[in-house]
Design an enzyme around this catalytic site. Structure first.
Site, PDB file in Angstrom:
ATOM      1  N   GLU A  44       3.055  20.319  32.252  1.00  0.00           N
ATOM      2  CA  GLU A  44       4.007  20.394  33.367  1.00  0.00           C
ATOM      3  C   GLU A  44       4.306  19.004  33.923  1.00  0.00           C
ATOM      4  O   GLU A  44       3.673  18.007  33.552  1.00  0.00           O
ATOM      5  CB  GLU A  44       3.458  21.342  34.445  1.00  0.00           C
ATOM      6  CG  GLU A  44       3.326  22.753  33.910  1.00  0.00           C
ATOM      7  CD  GLU A  44       2.935  23.780  34.965  1.00  0.00           C
ATOM      8  OE1 GLU A  44       2.508  23.395  36.071  1.00  0.00           O
ATOM      9  OE2 GLU A  44       3.060  24.980  34.652  1.00  0.00           O
ATOM     10  N   CYS A  83       6.562  24.246  27.388  1.00  0.00           N
ATOM     11  CA  CYS A  83       5.651  25.348  27.083  1.00  0.00           C
ATOM     12  C   CYS A  83       4.709  24.972  25.935  1.00  0.00           C
ATOM     13  O   CYS A  83       5.053  24.170  25.062  1.00  0.00           O
ATOM     14  CB  CYS A  83       6.435  26.579  26.640  1.00  0.00           C
ATOM     15  SG  CYS A  83       7.413  27.347  27.925  1.00  0.00           S
ATOM     16  N   GLU A 122       3.914  26.689  23.326  1.00  0.00           N
ATOM     17  CA  GLU A 122       4.441  27.043  22.000  1.00  0.00           C
ATOM     18  C   GLU A 122       5.290  25.913  21.434  1.00  0.00           C
ATOM     19  O   GLU A 122       5.164  25.525  20.282  1.00  0.00           O
ATOM     20  CB  GLU A 122       5.310  28.316  22.080  1.00  0.00           C
ATOM     21  CG  GLU A 122       4.559  29.573  22.443  1.00  0.00           C
ATOM     22  CD  GLU A 122       4.555  29.846  23.943  1.00  0.00           C
ATOM     23  OE1 GLU A 122       4.444  28.882  24.733  1.00  0.00           O
ATOM     24  OE2 GLU A 122       4.641  31.020  24.328  1.00  0.00           O
TER      25      GLU A 122
HETATM   26  N1  THU Z   1       4.559  28.856  29.690  1.00  0.00           N
HETATM   27  C1  THU Z   1       4.142  28.594  28.409  1.00  0.00           C
HETATM   28  O1  THU Z   1       3.595  27.519  28.123  1.00  0.00           O
HETATM   29  N2  THU Z   1       4.371  29.539  27.463  1.00  0.00           N
HETATM   30  C2  THU Z   1       4.869  30.782  27.705  1.00  0.00           C
HETATM   31  O2  THU Z   1       4.976  31.582  26.794  1.00  0.00           O
HETATM   32  C3  THU Z   1       5.246  31.153  29.069  1.00  0.00           C
HETATM   33  C4  THU Z   1       5.254  30.066  30.060  1.00  0.00           C
HETATM   34  C5  THU Z   1       4.265  27.872  30.722  1.00  0.00           C
HETATM   35  C6  THU Z   1       5.436  27.110  31.275  1.00  0.00           C
HETATM   36  C7  THU Z   1       4.910  26.699  32.626  1.00  0.00           C
HETATM   37  O3  THU Z   1       4.139  25.514  32.469  1.00  0.00           O
HETATM   38  C8  THU Z   1       3.977  27.829  33.020  1.00  0.00           C
HETATM   39  O4  THU Z   1       3.676  28.521  31.826  1.00  0.00           O
HETATM   40  C9  THU Z   1       4.538  28.785  34.032  1.00  0.00           C
HETATM   41  O5  THU Z   1       5.769  29.231  33.666  1.00  0.00           O
END
Ligand code: THU
Length: 159
Positions: free
Chosen positions: A64, A73, A75
């Protein structure tokens, strides 16, 4: 207009022990990767593990940023690294796991829309389905191809 029903198949397990050994191993890699997340804003830590056709496993976790949209994210961190490190190797599977406020999540984590689009590109790029394993401390769900999570998907066609 006529009604047309689309069908997707989702596999479900109540426990990681019910998974095939290769799938549970990949999920464990994702669980470990969750610990490397940098998520001070959402406190939602996500870990991903990508299994390549050459047997290599690439890890990712969400990263983040104070400027929220600049984060990424888990993934996509893993997928983009896998493709940049091994541009000619297909991706076979991805496992994802999450914690909330440092506690285990009991709902599977589903890839967001952007990650689904990137997974689709990875699938189409190598012409091989990518199994998606969505983990939690309780229920685990899986689909055989990203197309089950992103039906009617966008692909760029130039005539
Ligand atoms: N996030 C992921 O890394 N992967 C997902 O499949 C869903 C959301 C992260 C993005 C952000 O840092 C946090 O989760 C909250 O949305």
């Amino acid at each position: 207009m006529k009604e047309k029903k689309l069908e997707i198949t989702v596999y479900e397990a109540d426990n990681v022990k019910e998974l095939a050994p290769a799938d549970s191993a990949l999920l464990h890699e994702a669980i470990n990767a969750t610990k490397n997340a940098y998520a001070p804003y959402s406190k939602f830590n996500v870990g991903a593990a990508v299994l390549l056709d050459n047997g290599e496993i690439i890890h990712g976790s969400n990263q983040e940023n104070a400027a929220y949209p600049s984060g990424l994210c888990a993934e996509r961190v893993a997928l983009f690294y896998a493709n940049s490190r091994y541009p000619n190797v297909a991706i076979k599977a991805i496992a994802v796991n999450s914690t909330v406020n440092g506690k285990e999540n009991h709902d599977p984590v589903y890839p967001c829309g952007d990650c689904r689009q990137v997974l689709l590109e990875c699938e189409n790029r190598f012409g091989k389905p990518i199994k998606v394993i969505m983990g939690s401390a309780s229920k685990i769900q899986a689909v055989r191809s990203i197309k089950d999570l992103l039906p009617l998907s966008f692909v760029l066609k130039r005539e």
